[in-house]
Every structure is written in C-alpha cells, then in structure tokens.
Scaffold this active site. Structure first.
Site, short mmCIF file in Angstrom:
data_model
loop_
_atom_site.label_atom_id
_atom_site.label_comp_id
_atom_site.label_asym_id
_atom_site.label_seq_id
_atom_site.Cartn_x
_atom_site.Cartn_y
_atom_site.Cartn_z
N TYR A 167 -15.29 1.80 8.38
CA TYR A 167 -13.88 2.12 8.64
C TYR A 167 -13.68 2.59 10.07
CZ TYR A 167 -9.20 4.02 7.73
OH TYR A 167 -7.85 4.28 7.76
N TYR A 209 -4.86 -6.89 24.43
CA TYR A 209 -3.63 -7.71 24.46
C TYR A 209 -2.57 -7.06 25.34
CZ TYR A 209 -5.09 -11.29 21.14
OH TYR A 209 -5.73 -12.35 20.55
N ASN A 211 -5.62 -11.73 14.30
CA ASN A 211 -4.65 -12.74 13.84
C ASN A 211 -3.22 -12.27 14.06
OD1 ASN A 211 -6.48 -14.68 13.03
ND2 ASN A 211 -6.68 -13.82 10.96
N GLY A 218 -3.21 -2.49 -3.14
CA GLY A 218 -1.82 -2.07 -3.33
C GLY A 218 -1.32 -2.36 -4.74
N ASP A 272 0.74 -9.15 2.07
CA ASP A 272 -0.26 -8.32 1.39
C ASP A 272 -1.07 -9.21 0.46
OD1 ASP A 272 -0.07 -4.91 0.82
OD2 ASP A 272 -1.57 -6.15 -0.19
N ASN A 273 -2.35 -8.90 0.31
CA ASN A 273 -3.15 -9.67 -0.66
C ASN A 273 -3.43 -8.85 -1.92
OD1 ASN A 273 -5.01 -7.87 0.27
ND2 ASN A 273 -6.69 -9.33 0.42
N GLY A 294 0.84 -1.21 0.00
CA GLY A 294 0.00 0.00 0.00
C GLY A 294 0.87 1.25 0.00
N PHE A 295 0.22 2.40 0.02
CA PHE A 295 0.94 3.68 -0.04
C PHE A 295 1.96 3.79 1.10
CE2 PHE A 295 0.45 8.24 1.55
CZ PHE A 295 1.52 8.72 0.80
#
Ligand code: UDP
Length: 350
Positions: free
Chosen positions: A178, A192, A130, A68, A63-64, A36-37
């Site tokens: 978002y 966590y 994850n 991107g 990355d998928n 991505g950017f």
C-alpha cells in the site's frame, strides 16, 4: 438516514461548501472507486449539488466492486449519474470530455491490502497511469487519492507531519504494498504535472471515519462499533500506545472537494484533523465514555490477518491546506463518534 450515510451529513457538506459548489456547474466529472466508503459520499454530495445548479453536472462512476457496495441500482434513477463496472487497471475512454478526474479507487483498509497485495499495487500504479492518460487526453484536472501511509512510521521530530516530510517507509513488509504503491502513484501524478503540464494534485487522507464504513471493513472504528453491537470487548492491538488523529467524514469530504476545486497543480495536501492525537487505548476509553459503562476493552496481540508493522504516531500538519484552501475541520472527536456510533448501532447487524 439511509444505509450508507446520514442525509444530514450530506446536507452539511453541501452547505459548508457555500458558493464554491457552483464551480461544478455544467462540468463532467469522472470518479473512480465510486462505491467505496469515500466514493459513495462523493456520489451523494454531487447528486445534491447537481440538483441546485443552473447547469447540471454529470458524474460518471467507475468501480469494479472489489471492496465497495453494489450501488448500480441507484444510478438508474438519475440521468446525471452513470455507473460503469470497470477495473481501472484497464484503460478507459468512453469518448466523453471530462473536466475533472477524481481517482479514489484503491484498497485502503489494512486488512484488505494485506489480503490483496498485488491488486493493491495494480490499482495505485497501473490504475493511476491509465487515469492520468485519460486526464491528459481531456486536459482534465486530476486529483489522486494517496494516503497518510506514505509517511510510514515517522521520525518523532517530524510530528506534526508536513507534506514535505519524505517519510520512513519499508519497501518490504505487510504494509509495503500500500505505502509504496501510493508513493509511486504520487510520483506519476507529479511527472504528469512536470513533464506533460497536466493539472494534477494529491490528497493524503488521515484516518477518515463515519457512517457508511462497512461492518467488515476491519479498520479500528468499524471493528469497535461491531464489537459494541455484539456486546464483545473492543480489541486494542499491540501496545495500544500507537496514536492516530481521526477525521469525521464531513470535514474530510469538504477538504477533498477543496483540493479538487482549488488545489495547486503539483502539490500534495494533508486532509484530516490535527486534534486530538489519541492513542488507541485512549480511543477505546473515549468510546466507553460515549456509549457507557457496559463497554469493555482489552489489549491483544495483532491478529495474523492484520498488518502489524504500523506507524507509531500519526498527526498531520494542516497549515498548507489551511493557507491554500481555507480548510478547517470542525467536527470534534466526541461529536463524530456520537454520529458514527448512532449510525452503526442502527445499521450493523446484531
Ligand atoms: N486497531 C486496533 N483494533 C482494531 C483495529 C485496529 O487496535 O480492531 C489499531 C491499529 O493497530 C492501528 C489503529 O487501530 O494502530 C488504526 O488502525 P486502522 O486499521 O483503522 O488504520 P491505520 O491507521 O492503521 O491505517
């Protein structure tokens, strides 16, 4: 200059980091959203840092490629950079021991999260869970990329926005996927930290821009740059009175790396620029003053593709980042616009 950034910007980032970059010596880092950017800057910066370390760092990029650019060819050349085509909503564990996990995968452009609301939720919630589980297994320091959008449309009395402001956010509406999912991502990182004693922190970027933003990113500055290239008027949405502060990418990446290296566990940090707070109409005028009289602009209704229910004002209080991290943005809006528009002029298609 290469297609994705100005090489001089990468050198500037590494130089301004000074000795702090040595803390990455011999470390293994996992970066999600590496094409991505923002991710591409991390890749370039870590690549340059690695070349100057006594013990090389190793960077694994997940990355998928949903939003991107495919950079997998680049990673073949380096033994310290590895690309894995992987969607973080699936668990990931390659058996390596990571020291840092930087979770920057996400769908950050309003145009795209309006188009892909469920993927937006999944990457910020399931993807974060994850990556936190992987960090826990490795006892890695974890940095979550949240957003200034988590403040929603702030109460004017809360401007400039401090990190402890709880926000004014809609749980339904075009930006909710978002804003709310980034808020849950922050909650996960906080849980966590509190319950599992993992070192986690959160980064809230404020309107970062610079070379490498894709022409079809649809955020305001790439849209304006594309219109300039095509000789079309800049389209200012809504009233044009809504404000933002814009942060040039070199200042932003330095801020992000300072959080990764020195951010306190359990803390969230605003990273951006606190001046000038500028209306989008004035931004169009500023661009006209940089590029020249040929630039025209017009006020238009929000297009259907864009999530119009937007913050009226956005301005960060950066005192915490300054006190904890010694963070100080240095690139003025004028200087940043010159660098970005010179780059887009050469790289955007006519
Ligand atoms: N905007 C605009 N013209 C455009 C794109 C965006 O006037 O072509 C406005 C938008 O309404 C918002 C600001 O520019 O007020 C910043 O929008 P962007 O999508 O870059 O990011 P946001 O700050 O909303 O996350």
């Amino acid at each position: 200059m290469n297609k994705f950034c100005n090489n001089s910007d990468i050198i500037e980032i590494v130089e301004r980091l000074g000795n702090k970059k040595d803390l990455f010596s011999g470390k293994r880092i996992l970066l999600t959203g590496g094409t991505g950017f923002l991710g591409r800057y991390f890749v370039e910066v870590f690549d340059l840092i690695a070349q100057n370390l006594v013990e090389k760092l190793e960077l694994v990029i997940l990355d998928n490629l949903v939003s991107g650019c495919d950079l997998s060819h680049k990673f073949c050349d380096y033994d310290h950079l590895k690309f894995v085509n992987h969607n973080v909503i699936q668990p990931f564990d390659d058996g390596k021991k990571y020291d840092y996990i930087i979770h920057a995968a996400g769908i950050a452009s309003p145009f795209y999260y309006k188009k892909m609301p469920l993927q937006t939720l999944d990457v910020a919630i399931t993807g974060t869970r994850n990556m936190l589980d992987l960090a826990l297994k490795n006892n890695a320091k974890f940095s979550f990329f949240s957003s200034s959008e988590i403040y929603g449309d702030p109460d004017p009395r809360e401007i400039p926005i401090k990190e402890n402001y709880r926000g004014n956010v809609a749980c339904q509406g075009p930006r909710a996927c978002y804003d709310e999912s980034k808020r849950v991502g922050e909650t996960l990182a906080d849980i966590y930290h509190n319950y599992k004693k993992l070192h986690t922190n959160t980064i809230r970027p404020f309107n970062i821009y610079g070379p490498g933003m894709q022409e079809n990113d649809y955020r305001v500055l790439p849209n304006f740059a594309r219109s300039i290239k095509k000789g079309l008027p800049l389209k200012v949405y809504g009233s044009g009175r809504q404000t933002r502060t814009f942060c040039y990418i070199t200042d932003a990446i330095i801020g992000f790396l300072l959080v990764v290296l020195n951010g306190k566990s359990g803390e969230a940090y605003n990273i951006g620029n606190s001046e000038p707070e500028i209306s989008i109409l004035d931004l169009a005028k500023e661009i006209k003053s940089v590029v020249g009289e040929s630039v025209k602009y017009e006020i238009v209704d929000y297009p259907n593709s864009y999530p119009g229910d937007e913050p009226t004002r956005r301005l960060p209080d950066l005192n915490k980042a300054k006190e904890h991290l010694d963070y100080e943005p240095k690139i003025s809006l004028n200087e940043g616009l010159v660098r970005f528009l010179n780059w887009s002029n050469l790289n955007y298609i006519d």
